[in-house]
Design a protein around this motif. Structure first.
Motif, PDB file in Angstrom:
ATOM      1  N   GLU A 391       0.814  -1.221   0.000  1.00 39.36           N
ATOM      2  CA  GLU A 391       0.000   0.000   0.000  1.00 39.36           C
ATOM      3  C   GLU A 391       0.847   1.270   0.000  1.00 39.36           C
ATOM      4  O   GLU A 391       0.330   2.368   0.198  1.00 39.36           O
ATOM      5  CB  GLU A 391      -0.926   0.004   1.227  1.00 39.36           C
ATOM      6  N   ASP A 410       1.492   6.825   1.516  1.00 35.26           N
ATOM      7  CA  ASP A 410       0.427   5.835   1.455  1.00 35.26           C
ATOM      8  C   ASP A 410      -0.363   6.041   0.167  1.00 35.26           C
ATOM      9  O   ASP A 410      -0.601   7.176  -0.246  1.00 35.26           O
ATOM     10  CB  ASP A 410      -0.492   5.996   2.678  1.00 35.26           C
ATOM     11  N   ASN A 412      -3.368   5.910  -0.466  1.00 33.50           N
ATOM     12  CA  ASN A 412      -4.620   6.657  -0.289  1.00 33.50           C
ATOM     13  C   ASN A 412      -4.376   8.152  -0.088  1.00 33.50           C
ATOM     14  O   ASN A 412      -5.308   8.909   0.121  1.00 33.50           O
ATOM     15  CB  ASN A 412      -5.391   6.108   0.930  1.00 33.50           C
TER      16      ASN A 412
END
Length: 455
Positions: A391, A410, A412
């Motif tokens: 990730e 990250d 995200n």
């Protein structure tokens, strides 16, 4: 080994506070290897403002274990560990006070992530855990609860380890670890190493780094050093007391960290690495007919290079590919010494720039395309590659053609936010070695993602 912890308390007068919750993550510098999380019955009232802050109230703690019931587990999980906390002075004082009430002296070495962050990231506006993690893009769950804050501290500490190019944190930890000072069996050291890409460090018994290396397989490379019989390796083997490592996720980050950290730490067995890793470069000039010519030549610090090479043969191979990919004239790139037309003109693979059949304007467009592709001069861009976990991704920041540093983010997280991007980046020196490493890596790895930033 580190015991990264966070403690929630009842609040109240100094040294009269009680623990309401404790979370400890045992961290080996790479992953969490053990953990202990528990509510604790403090046997005293909780201050109302603390209840509002943490959400922990007396009803929740009525059936929770008292401190003496969890004390043994705390001693065990922190044994031979350095305690790490955000504002470590507070957490360590609270722990020592609770143990003192039981008649037990609790002593551990401590590290404070507030102090480390102030030293390693002096540009931050705030060093509170909430604001610091937000600025660095570190996700936090259950803020103001022991587990959430301790886990955020683990992620912050991992980032601080990566940003510590001088390796002060690791060297101090090795010096404090008694087992390392007795590690005479080199095989036992190898067994604790991963088969992943990264940078590794040989330490002597004082924790000092005596050698830095990088490899796509750390365990194999270290094993080669330990089994080699050449004089340098045998001398090094006698001095190694410990090996630590930093996984990087990809070879580009490993190469850049190795180069930067050797220059900063000056390990005694890395003398050969202090020389530049390249000998030749690609230069351009305009001839009397207006054509841009290219030439592979020995490095000349007075001239601006388009890109650099480890040796002449490497540069020559690059030019052969460039001739094919950009339909260039071998004569105008220094690989054909014919006095008239080049060899490729006779087999219809050169458009005639060598005999002025193709206009300088048309030919130079392709040369400029090649130069733009192989140089990041005056560009603002991100170079994105694999991270240390699925990730995660690594990112290099180039601003106006200057390498600023690297970091991890990250998936995200939105890294095009300039302020956040600058926070996660570890600043690094832009020099001829780093330029060579980046350009060489990009030539060999076409799958690397490059994001051009708006000026």
């Amino acid at each position: 080994m580190y015991a990264i912890l966070d403690i929630e308390t009842t609040g109240g007068k100094f040294n009269e506070e009680g623990i309401t919750e404790i979370a400890i993550y045992k961290f080996d510098g790479h992953t969490v290897v053990d953990q202990f999380i528990s509510l604790v019955n403090p046997e005293r009232e909780i201050q109302p403002f603390v209840v509002n802050l943490t959400g922990i109230n007396s009803n929740m703690l009525r059936t929770a274990p008292k401190f003496y019931e969890v004390a043994k587990r705390i001693v065990e999980i922190t044994e031979d560990c350095i305690i790490v906390a955000h504002n470590a002075e507070f957490d360590y004082r609270i722990l020592r006070t609770e143990f003192s009430r039981l008649g037990f002296e609790f002593k551990r070495r401590t590290l404070c992530t507030v102090e480390l962050a102030q030293e390693i990231m002096p540009e931050q506006e705030s060093y509170s855990l909430g604001k610091l993690t937000r600025a660095l893009g570190i996700p936090v769950a259950d803020r103001h609860r022991a587990s959430g804050d301790a886990l955020a501290t683990v992620k912050l500490f991992k980032m601080l380890l990566a940003k510590d190019l001088n390796k002060h944190i690791i060297q101090d930890a090795v010096k404090a670890e008694p087992k390392y000072q007795m590690a005479t069996n080199l095989k036992s050291i190898i067994n604790g190493l991963p088969s992943s890409t990264g940078v590794f460090y040989f330490h002597d018994t004082y924790g000092k780094i005596i050698y830095i290396g990088k490899s796509k397989n750390i365990r194999n490379r270290v094993n080669q050093h330990f089994t080699s019989t050449n004089p340098k390796s045998k001398k090094m083997q006698k001095q190694v007391a410990a090996v630590t490592y930093e996984a990087t996720g990809n070879e580009l980050v490993a190469l850049l960290k190795e180069s930067a950290e050797i220059k900063l730490n000056k390990p005694s067995f890395n003398r050969a690495m202090r020389r530049s890793t390249f000998t030749h470069a690609l230069y351009s000039f305009i001839d009397e007919n207006g054509y841009i010519n290219l030439k592979i030549d020995s490095i000349d610090g007075r001239k601006t290079a388009i890109t650099t090479f480890s040796n002449y043969q490497s540069g020559k191979q690059f030019m052969f590919k460039a001739i094919e990919n950009y339909k260039l004239c071998p004569k105008l790139v220094g690989l054909d010494t014919a006095k008239t037309s080049c060899f490729k003109y006779h087999i219809n693979e050169c458009k005639g720039a060598c005999i002025k059949e193709e206009s300088p304007t048309d030919y130079n467009l392709r040369i400029q395309e090649l130069i733009a592709k192989n140089s990041y001069k005056n560009k603002d861009l991100l170079i994105i590659d694999k991270g240390r976990a699925l990730e995660e991704r690594s990112v290099l920041l180039i601003e106006d053609g200057t390498f600023k540093g690297l970091g991890y983010y990250d998936l995200n997280f939105q890294i095009t936010n300039k302020k956040v991007l600058e926070s996660i980046i570890t600043p690094m020196e832009d020099n001829k070695d780093t330029q060579h490493i980046i350009q060489s890596y990009l030539r060999k790895n076409k799958q690397i993602k490059i994001v051009e930033l708006n000026k």
